[in-house]
Design an enzyme around this catalytic site. Structure first.
Site, PDB file in Angstrom:
ATOM      1  N   GLY A  12       0.817  -1.215   0.000  1.00 57.70           N
ATOM      2  CA  GLY A  12       0.000   0.000   0.000  1.00 57.70           C
ATOM      3  C   GLY A  12       0.844   1.254   0.000  1.00 57.70           C
ATOM      4  O   GLY A  12       0.429   2.296   0.527  1.00 57.70           O
ATOM      5  N   SER A  14       1.792   3.279  -2.408  1.00 59.31           N
ATOM      6  CA  SER A  14       1.622   4.286  -3.459  1.00 59.31           C
ATOM      7  C   SER A  14       0.996   5.573  -2.938  1.00 59.31           C
ATOM      8  O   SER A  14       1.123   6.619  -3.576  1.00 59.31           O
ATOM      9  CB  SER A  14       0.771   3.719  -4.600  1.00 59.31           C
ATOM     10  OG  SER A  14      -0.520   3.360  -4.126  1.00 59.31           O
ATOM     11  N   SER A 141      -7.070  -0.272  12.202  1.00 59.16           N
ATOM     12  CA  SER A 141      -7.816   0.976  12.305  1.00 59.16           C
ATOM     13  C   SER A 141      -8.536   0.994  13.640  1.00 59.16           C
ATOM     14  O   SER A 141      -8.791  -0.062  14.242  1.00 59.16           O
ATOM     15  CB  SER A 141      -8.851   1.088  11.172  1.00 59.16           C
ATOM     16  OG  SER A 141      -9.771   2.139  11.420  1.00 59.16           O
ATOM     17  N   TYR A 154     -15.234  -3.108   5.870  1.00 56.41           N
ATOM     18  CA  TYR A 154     -14.001  -2.492   6.358  1.00 56.41           C
ATOM     19  C   TYR A 154     -13.823  -2.766   7.852  1.00 56.41           C
ATOM     20  O   TYR A 154     -12.738  -3.156   8.298  1.00 56.41           O
ATOM     21  CB  TYR A 154     -14.040  -0.992   6.092  1.00 56.41           C
ATOM     22  CG  TYR A 154     -12.750  -0.270   6.406  1.00 56.41           C
ATOM     23  CD1 TYR A 154     -11.665  -0.343   5.548  1.00 56.41           C
ATOM     24  CD2 TYR A 154     -12.626   0.497   7.561  1.00 56.41           C
ATOM     25  CE1 TYR A 154     -10.481   0.320   5.820  1.00 56.41           C
ATOM     26  CE2 TYR A 154     -11.444   1.166   7.848  1.00 56.41           C
ATOM     27  CZ  TYR A 154     -10.372   1.082   6.979  1.00 56.41           C
ATOM     28  OH  TYR A 154      -9.200   1.731   7.265  1.00 56.41           O
TER      29      TYR A 154
END
Length: 322
Positions: A12, A14, A141, A154
């Site tokens: 991840g 980028s 998260s 999510y």
């Protein structure tokens, strides 16, 4: 553990937290191996890492492909000789009513956010075990502690990431592998392009729920875990407040989160078309760390927003409960 001579693989990388983490390690003199789907963005990030003083290798990778993730590890070893740190950070998200979101999109979120981390851990741990030391960092998260409405996949994925970390720590301990550490990071709302890239079937524009913290703050936490590993680290004052509230009053905290999401995470003024976001196709362009959500406000402002948000949410939740 020192950072300046380590080889760090980051998925991840980028944009967002992953890119900020790569830059933070590069600035400390580490060799970074950047993985994501967007070649252009990866190569731009790699150049930026080199400008910061690190060595960098960009390896376009879809983390849902186990063979591709194994190849990522092989390329890291071929270029730099070993893997010291692996950061699982690739993630996508989906918003929508539970009964209305397309099931293929629901599965895709779980495939990227859960199986992508599984693939990363399976690729990294043999290298770390062989050397008897190293750190695996899983970026989860705060919704892995307190779930949200309209973001079921999510939230499920981030709960699963926490469970994965706990299970791996237990297994390593039973195997007597004391030098390999598994750490989980729990960020609050972070200023990244995640929300612009989200799949959305709510009819309302997704916005970053305040208070918003800069991605560099999470990156510093990840670097800190390499120096001093810890089981779990929460990033952001609001996140720490939510964790504490969830322990003391879980039912009330759920209700508060529901109200907060409805009031501040989904715009009441700006409609939005149905979109699969970047679930199946990466975005275009060179990528960015920030998403334009004002994550670089001064700490005093963020603290004020945190206090105001807590007070406002409690008041709103009490009105709902009456």
């Amino acid at each position: 553990m020192r950072v300046n001579d380590k080889v760090v693989v980051i998925t991840g990388a980028s944009s967002g937290i992953g890119r900020a983490t790569a830059l933070a390690f590069a600035a400390k003199g580490a060799a970074v191996v950047l993985a994501a789907r967007r070649r252009e963005a990866l190569e731009e990030a790699a150049l930026e890492c080199e400008r910061r003083g690190g060595r960098a290798l960009a390896v376009p990778t879809d983390v849902t492909d186990a063979d591709a993730v194994e190849e990522l590890a092989r390329q890291a070893v071929a270029r730099f000789g070993r893997v010291d740190v692996w950061v699982n950070c690739a993630a996508v998200t989906l918003f929508g009513p539970f009964g209305e979101v397309p099931l293929d999109e629901f599965r895709r979120v779980l495939d990227v956010n859960v199986m992508g981390y599984v693939h990363g851990a399976r690729a990294a741990l043999p290298h770390l075990r062989q050397r008897g030391e190293g750190v695996l960092v899983n970026v989860a998260s705060i919704v892995g502690v307190v779930a949200q409405p309209y973001a079921h996949a999510y939230g499920m994925s981030k709960h699963a990431v926490r469970a994965l970390g706990a299970s791996l720590r237990q297994e390593l301990r039973l195997d007597g592998v004391r030098g390999v550490k598994v750490c989980t990071v729990l960020p609050a709302t972070i200023d990244t392009p995640l929300f612009q890239h989200a799949a959305n079937h709510t009819g309302r524009r997704v916005v970053a729920m305040p208070p918003v913290y800069p991605a560099e703050r999470v990156a510093r936490a990840v670097v800190g875990l390499v120096r001093r590993p810890r089981r779990e680290v929460v990033v952001g004052g609001m996140g720490r407040n939510l964790v504490a509230q969830s322990r003391l009053a879980p039912g009330l905290t759920e209700r508060m989160m529901a109200v907060q999401v409805d009031r501040t995470h989904l715009s009441r003024k700006e409609p939005a078309p149905d979109t699969p976001g970047n679930l199946f196709r990466p975005g275009e362009g060179p990528g960015t760390v920030a998403g334009g959500w004002h994550g670089k406000r001064k700490t005093v402002v963020r603290r004020a927003l945190t206090a105001a948000a807590v007070v406002g949410t409690i008041a709103a939740a009490r009105r709902v409960l009456r």
